[in-house]
Motif scaffolding. Structure first.
Motif, mmCIF file in Angstrom:
data_model
loop_
_atom_site.group_PDB
_atom_site.id
_atom_site.type_symbol
_atom_site.label_atom_id
_atom_site.label_comp_id
_atom_site.label_asym_id
_atom_site.label_seq_id
_atom_site.Cartn_x
_atom_site.Cartn_y
_atom_site.Cartn_z
ATOM 1 N N SER A 134 0.725 -1.102 0.179
ATOM 2 C CA SER A 134 0.302 0.064 0.009
ATOM 3 C C SER A 134 0.751 1.330 0.226
ATOM 4 O O SER A 134 1.808 1.056 0.245
ATOM 5 C CB SER A 134 -1.306 0.126 1.163
ATOM 6 O OG SER A 134 0.311 0.436 2.281
ATOM 7 N N GLN A 135 -0.382 2.114 -0.196
ATOM 8 C CA GLN A 135 1.023 3.609 -0.428
ATOM 9 C C GLN A 135 1.393 3.983 1.298
ATOM 10 O O GLN A 135 2.443 4.717 1.496
ATOM 11 C CB GLN A 135 -0.329 4.951 -0.388
ATOM 12 C CG GLN A 135 0.112 6.102 -0.931
ATOM 13 C CD GLN A 135 0.826 5.971 -2.587
ATOM 14 O OE1 GLN A 135 0.923 5.947 -3.472
ATOM 15 N NE2 GLN A 135 2.718 6.608 -2.352
ATOM 16 N N SER A 136 0.705 3.097 2.047
ATOM 17 C CA SER A 136 1.180 3.767 3.235
ATOM 18 C C SER A 136 2.552 2.659 4.297
ATOM 19 O O SER A 136 3.555 2.181 4.457
ATOM 20 C CB SER A 136 0.499 3.733 4.552
ATOM 21 O OG SER A 136 -0.183 2.315 4.462
ATOM 22 N N GLN A 194 -0.493 -5.683 1.884
ATOM 23 C CA GLN A 194 -2.375 -5.409 1.762
ATOM 24 C C GLN A 194 -2.957 -6.907 0.314
ATOM 25 O O GLN A 194 -2.000 -7.145 -0.745
ATOM 26 C CB GLN A 194 -2.463 -4.820 1.593
ATOM 27 C CG GLN A 194 -2.605 -3.885 -0.539
ATOM 28 C CD GLN A 194 -2.770 -2.196 -0.975
ATOM 29 O OE1 GLN A 194 -4.116 -1.878 -0.184
ATOM 30 N NE2 GLN A 194 -2.605 -1.888 -1.947
ATOM 31 N N LEU A 248 -4.701 -7.649 -2.869
ATOM 32 C CA LEU A 248 -5.422 -7.645 -3.681
ATOM 33 C C LEU A 248 -6.831 -7.671 -3.708
ATOM 34 O O LEU A 248 -7.658 -6.751 -4.534
ATOM 35 C CB LEU A 248 -4.733 -7.171 -4.768
ATOM 36 C CG LEU A 248 -3.426 -5.857 -4.153
ATOM 37 C CD1 LEU A 248 -2.453 -6.622 -6.246
ATOM 38 C CD2 LEU A 248 -3.249 -5.299 -4.227
ATOM 39 N N PRO A 290 5.619 -2.664 -5.387
ATOM 40 C CA PRO A 290 4.807 -1.143 -4.654
ATOM 41 C C PRO A 290 5.090 0.109 -5.365
ATOM 42 O O PRO A 290 5.455 0.739 -6.172
ATOM 43 C CB PRO A 290 5.767 -0.976 -3.521
ATOM 44 C CG PRO A 290 7.683 -1.553 -3.921
ATOM 45 C CD PRO A 290 6.772 -2.302 -5.520
ATOM 46 N N ILE A 349 6.435 5.716 -1.571
ATOM 47 C CA ILE A 349 5.573 5.684 -0.858
ATOM 48 C C ILE A 349 6.741 6.510 0.548
ATOM 49 O O ILE A 349 7.535 6.880 0.441
ATOM 50 C CB ILE A 349 6.214 4.082 -0.249
ATOM 51 C CG1 ILE A 349 5.502 2.863 -1.066
ATOM 52 C CG2 ILE A 349 5.589 3.818 0.877
ATOM 53 C CD1 ILE A 349 5.652 2.207 -0.450
ATOM 54 N N CYS A 391 7.926 2.880 4.766
ATOM 55 C CA CYS A 391 8.323 1.397 4.094
ATOM 56 C C CYS A 391 9.922 0.830 4.706
ATOM 57 O O CYS A 391 10.699 1.016 4.810
ATOM 58 C CB CYS A 391 8.895 1.537 2.791
ATOM 59 S SG CYS A 391 8.436 0.077 1.917
#
Length: 258
Positions: free
Chosen positions: A35-37, A41, A43, A59, A63, A66
């Motif tokens: 994820s962006q954070s 995750q 999908l 990714p 980000i 990370c």
């Protein structure tokens, strides 16, 4: 004709996973991302939850933060939870972030005794990962190419990705890549030119040549079910233990052969 599918692993997304799993063959699900954070995750939730290899995609490069080690630990946990026989890092870009992630995956999955598969272009510096090599070559010899890599990394660390090729090259070709042709466009070109296809044992693909309206020579290189079956046989002969293929690309190899 007998098709050697013993080492084939079907790469699937969505509904194809259920179809592929019903054939009793190993399946790789492209179902994980980052994820962006900066967290692992899922999908999508597949109909087939266990005993499939897990595929994790590139990714996003922007980000905020990370922790590669945390994502690697989560990946090990997910692989154990689903009893996955391996993890495929479907990374397409060789970036500093991806190198950091893959190094962490390489160590964590090796310690957990879970095979990690990485495309050769992104995994050359890793110590343990199995490196996947595309079969879509346009020059040289497929078996010599595979053998040379086995000599560098060891036979056990080389896997293949069965990728059909269908390209039109202008001769002489300034690049190793031609213009992509759909099967329909290729069939129309064959019918229009009346060209005679031949099989190249070195490339393990079919080809034909023709002249366009301006008198320019062209070379068309392509795969069909028969050449993909021949590639599987050549790879088996080289001792390649795992060959990945997108489920739609391999569909013709899984039918009863006449």
């Amino acid at each position: 004709m007998m098709v050697y599918t013993k080492n084939l692993i079907l790469v699937c997304t969505g509904r194809d996973t259920t179809k592929a799993a019903s054939l009793g063959m190993p399946v790789l699900q492209l179902c994980l991302g980052i994820s962006q954070s900066g967290a692992l995750q899922r999908l999508k939730v597949s109909a087939v939850q266990r005993h499939c290899l897990l595929g994790v995609t590139d990714p996003p490069q922007a980000i905020n933060f990370c922790s590669a080690e945390r994502i690697a630990a989560d990946l090990v946990f997910e692989a154990r939870r689903t009893e996955a026989p391996g993890v495929f890092a479907d990374f397409e870009h060789d970036t500093p972030l991806n190198r950091r992630l893959l190094a962490a995956f390489d160590e964590a999955l090796y310690d957990a005794d879970i095979p990690l598969y990485v495309p050769l272009e992104c995994g050359r510096t890793l110590s343990h990962a199995i490196l996947t090599v595309s079969t879509a070559i346009s020059g040289g010899s497929l078996t010599e190419y595979i053998s040379s890599l086995q000599g560098i990394y060891s036979a056990a660390r080389i896997a293949a990705f069965l990728q059909p090729v269908s390209q039109d090259f202008t001769l002489p070709s300034p690049t190793p890549n031609g213009i992509s042709l759909s099967a329909a466009a290729r069939a129309a070109l064959l019918a229009q030119t009346g060209a005679q296809p031949f099989f190249s044992r070195e490339l393990c693909a079919k080809y034909f040549t023709y002249m366009n309206a301006d008198g320019q020579a062209h070379f068309v290189l392509y795969d069909d079910d028969s050449t993909l079956a021949a590639k599987l046989a050549q790879l088996a002969g080289c001792g390649v233990q795992n060959v990945f293929a997108l489920f739609p690309d391999a569909a013709g190899l899984l039918k009863p052969q006449a």
